[in-house]
Design a protein around this motif. Structure first.
Motif, PDB file in Angstrom:
ATOM      1  N   MET A   1       0.826  -1.193   0.000  1.00  0.00           N
ATOM      2  CA  MET A   1       0.000   0.000   0.000  1.00  0.00           C
ATOM      3  C   MET A   1       0.875   1.264   0.000  1.00  0.00           C
ATOM      4  O   MET A   1       0.637   2.177  -0.768  1.00  0.00           O
ATOM      5  N   PHE A   2       1.874   1.300   0.880  1.00  0.00           N
ATOM      6  CA  PHE A   2       2.731   2.468   0.990  1.00  0.00           C
ATOM      7  C   PHE A   2       3.555   2.668  -0.281  1.00  0.00           C
ATOM      8  O   PHE A   2       3.720   3.799  -0.748  1.00  0.00           O
ATOM      9  N   VAL A   3       4.032   1.559  -0.850  1.00  0.00           N
ATOM     10  CA  VAL A   3       4.831   1.642  -2.077  1.00  0.00           C
ATOM     11  C   VAL A   3       3.968   2.139  -3.228  1.00  0.00           C
ATOM     12  O   VAL A   3       4.407   2.966  -4.045  1.00  0.00           O
ATOM     13  N   ARG A   4       2.734   1.662  -3.307  1.00  0.00           N
ATOM     14  CA  ARG A   4       1.819   2.126  -4.353  1.00  0.00           C
ATOM     15  C   ARG A   4       1.553   3.619  -4.220  1.00  0.00           C
ATOM     16  O   ARG A   4       1.506   4.354  -5.210  1.00  0.00           O
ATOM     17  N   THR A   5       1.386   4.082  -2.999  1.00  0.00           N
ATOM     18  CA  THR A   5       1.144   5.501  -2.764  1.00  0.00           C
ATOM     19  C   THR A   5       2.358   6.330  -3.184  1.00  0.00           C
ATOM     20  O   THR A   5       2.211   7.370  -3.843  1.00  0.00           O
ATOM     21  N   LEU A   6       3.547   5.877  -2.834  1.00  0.00           N
ATOM     22  CA  LEU A   6       4.764   6.595  -3.240  1.00  0.00           C
ATOM     23  C   LEU A   6       4.923   6.613  -4.762  1.00  0.00           C
ATOM     24  O   LEU A   6       5.325   7.628  -5.333  1.00  0.00           O
ATOM     25  N   ASN A   7       4.610   5.502  -5.408  1.00  0.00           N
ATOM     26  CA  ASN A   7       4.676   5.462  -6.872  1.00  0.00           C
ATOM     27  C   ASN A   7       3.661   6.416  -7.499  1.00  0.00           C
ATOM     28  O   ASN A   7       3.950   7.064  -8.501  1.00  0.00           O
ATOM     29  N   SER A   8       2.476   6.501  -6.918  1.00  0.00           N
ATOM     30  CA  SER A   8       1.460   7.427  -7.422  1.00  0.00           C
ATOM     31  C   SER A   8       1.907   8.877  -7.252  1.00  0.00           C
ATOM     32  O   SER A   8       1.720   9.698  -8.154  1.00  0.00           O
ATOM     33  N   VAL A   9       2.490   9.175  -6.105  1.00  0.00           N
ATOM     34  CA  VAL A   9       2.997  10.531  -5.874  1.00  0.00           C
ATOM     35  C   VAL A   9       4.132  10.843  -6.852  1.00  0.00           C
ATOM     36  O   VAL A   9       4.193  11.945  -7.423  1.00  0.00           O
ATOM     37  N   ARG A  10       5.009   9.906  -7.092  1.00  0.00           N
ATOM     38  CA  ARG A  10       6.115  10.097  -8.035  1.00  0.00           C
ATOM     39  C   ARG A  10       5.584  10.333  -9.451  1.00  0.00           C
ATOM     40  O   ARG A  10       6.041  11.228 -10.158  1.00  0.00           O
ATOM     41  N   PHE A  11       4.594   9.540  -9.854  1.00  0.00           N
ATOM     42  CA  PHE A  11       4.012   9.691 -11.183  1.00  0.00           C
ATOM     43  C   PHE A  11       3.299  11.034 -11.313  1.00  0.00           C
ATOM     44  O   PHE A  11       3.444  11.736 -12.315  1.00  0.00           O
ATOM     45  N   GLY A  12       2.535  11.407 -10.291  1.00  0.00           N
ATOM     46  CA  GLY A  12       1.858  12.708 -10.302  1.00  0.00           C
ATOM     47  C   GLY A  12       2.848  13.859 -10.336  1.00  0.00           C
ATOM     48  O   GLY A  12       2.624  14.856 -11.023  1.00  0.00           O
ATOM     49  N   GLY A  13       3.947  13.717  -9.606  1.00  0.00           N
ATOM     50  CA  GLY A  13       4.986  14.743  -9.627  1.00  0.00           C
ATOM     51  C   GLY A  13       5.632  14.871 -10.995  1.00  0.00           C
ATOM     52  O   GLY A  13       5.924  15.983 -11.450  1.00  0.00           O
ATOM     53  N   ALA A  14       5.843  13.745 -11.668  1.00  0.00           N
ATOM     54  CA  ALA A  14       6.431  13.779 -13.011  1.00  0.00           C
ATOM     55  C   ALA A  14       5.496  14.477 -13.997  1.00  0.00           C
ATOM     56  O   ALA A  14       5.944  15.268 -14.837  1.00  0.00           O
ATOM     57  N   ILE A  15       4.202  14.214 -13.878  1.00  0.00           N
ATOM     58  CA  ILE A  15       3.236  14.883 -14.751  1.00  0.00           C
ATOM     59  C   ILE A  15       3.212  16.382 -14.463  1.00  0.00           C
ATOM     60  O   ILE A  15       3.174  17.205 -15.387  1.00  0.00           O
ATOM     61  N   LEU A  16       3.259  16.755 -13.189  1.00  0.00           N
ATOM     62  CA  LEU A  16       3.277  18.162 -12.810  1.00  0.00           C
ATOM     63  C   LEU A  16       4.524  18.864 -13.349  1.00  0.00           C
ATOM     64  O   LEU A  16       4.439  19.972 -13.893  1.00  0.00           O
ATOM     65  N   VAL A  17       5.676  18.227 -13.224  1.00  0.00           N
ATOM     66  CA  VAL A  17       6.922  18.811 -13.735  1.00  0.00           C
ATOM     67  C   VAL A  17       6.863  18.972 -15.246  1.00  0.00           C
ATOM     68  O   VAL A  17       7.276  20.000 -15.790  1.00  0.00           O
ATOM     69  N   ALA A  18       6.347  17.964 -15.943  1.00  0.00           N
ATOM     70  CA  ALA A  18       6.233  18.058 -17.402  1.00  0.00           C
ATOM     71  C   ALA A  18       5.297  19.194 -17.809  1.00  0.00           C
ATOM     72  O   ALA A  18       5.601  19.963 -18.737  1.00  0.00           O
ATOM     73  N   GLY A  19       4.171  19.330 -17.114  1.00  0.00           N
ATOM     74  CA  GLY A  19       3.239  20.408 -17.422  1.00  0.00           C
ATOM     75  C   GLY A  19       3.824  21.782 -17.155  1.00  0.00           C
ATOM     76  O   GLY A  19       3.675  22.702 -17.967  1.00  0.00           O
ATOM     77  N   LEU A  20       4.503  21.929 -16.027  1.00  0.00           N
ATOM     78  CA  LEU A  20       5.119  23.220 -15.710  1.00  0.00           C
ATOM     79  C   LEU A  20       6.270  23.541 -16.658  1.00  0.00           C
ATOM     80  O   LEU A  20       6.493  24.709 -17.005  1.00  0.00           O
ATOM     81  N   SER A  21       7.005  22.522 -17.098  1.00  0.00           N
ATOM     82  CA  SER A  21       8.080  22.749 -18.071  1.00  0.00           C
ATOM     83  C   SER A  21       7.508  23.214 -19.409  1.00  0.00           C
ATOM     84  O   SER A  21       8.050  24.127 -20.039  1.00  0.00           O
ATOM     85  N   ALA A  22       6.404  22.581 -19.832  1.00  0.00           N
ATOM     86  CA  ALA A  22       5.762  23.004 -21.082  1.00  0.00           C
ATOM     87  C   ALA A  22       5.260  24.439 -20.967  1.00  0.00           C
ATOM     88  O   ALA A  22       5.398  25.236 -21.907  1.00  0.00           O
ATOM     89  N   LEU A  23       4.703  24.793 -19.822  1.00  0.00           N
ATOM     90  CA  LEU A  23       4.241  26.157 -19.597  1.00  0.00           C
ATOM     91  C   LEU A  23       5.412  27.146 -19.624  1.00  0.00           C
ATOM     92  O   LEU A  23       5.311  28.220 -20.236  1.00  0.00           O
ATOM     93  N   ALA A  24       6.524  26.776 -19.008  1.00  0.00           N
ATOM     94  CA  ALA A  24       7.701  27.651 -19.007  1.00  0.00           C
ATOM     95  C   ALA A  24       8.251  27.821 -20.421  1.00  0.00           C
ATOM     96  O   ALA A  24       8.645  28.933 -20.811  1.00  0.00           O
TER      97      ALA A  24
END
Length: 139
Positions: A1-24
């Motif tokens: 459960m904890f590993v799945r949550t960390l993977n989800s946070v990592r994936f969400g963070g990667a999407i956020l970084v990609a979106g902010l990079s595209a915006l920049a």
């Protein structure tokens, strides 16, 4: 459960970084585009005297890289001071002894250099796209 949550946070963070990079990239491209249009007379004169596209493109690409580097300064400051503050407050332990934090001094410097490099690359991409589009359009 904890590993799945960390993977989800990592994936969400990667999407956020990609979106902010595209915006920049978009914002830097628009900034450079405004600069190009403000200097269109100088660019026309440079073309008339035989300047190559690379010679015309170089100052704008450097300007985009500088904008990207300046844009990276605030995240670098947040990273340096924030990580050191969190490390000191938590004593280097996150949740339990199983999750020890990396000591801040070499880690924060390395992360800051990575952030600076990413900022410069984002600026390079945005300015290169903008200048290349302008130079193709104004043949």
């Amino acid at each position: 459960m904890f590993v799945r949550t960390l993977n989800s946070v990592r994936f969400g963070g990667a999407i956020l970084v990609a979106g902010l990079s595209a915006l920049a990239i978009f914002l830097i491209a628009n900034t450079i585009k405004l600069t190009i249009y403000a200097r269109s007379n100088e660019i026309a004169i440079m073309r008339d005297v035989g300047a190559t596209n690379g010679f015309i493109r170089a100052p704008f690409v450097v300007e985009g890289m500088i904008i990207g580097a300046l844009g990276a300064i605030i995240p670098i400051l947040f990273t340096i001071f924030g990580y050191i503050l969190i490390y000191d407050k938590l004593g280097g332990v996150l949740f339990s002894e199983m999750f020890r934090m990396t000591p801040p001094h070499p880690f924060v410097l390395q992360l800051s250099l990575i952030l600076l490099g990413i900022g410069m690359v984002v600026g390079l991409i945005g300015s290169f796209m903008s200048v290349t589009k302008y130079l193709r359009w104004k043949r």
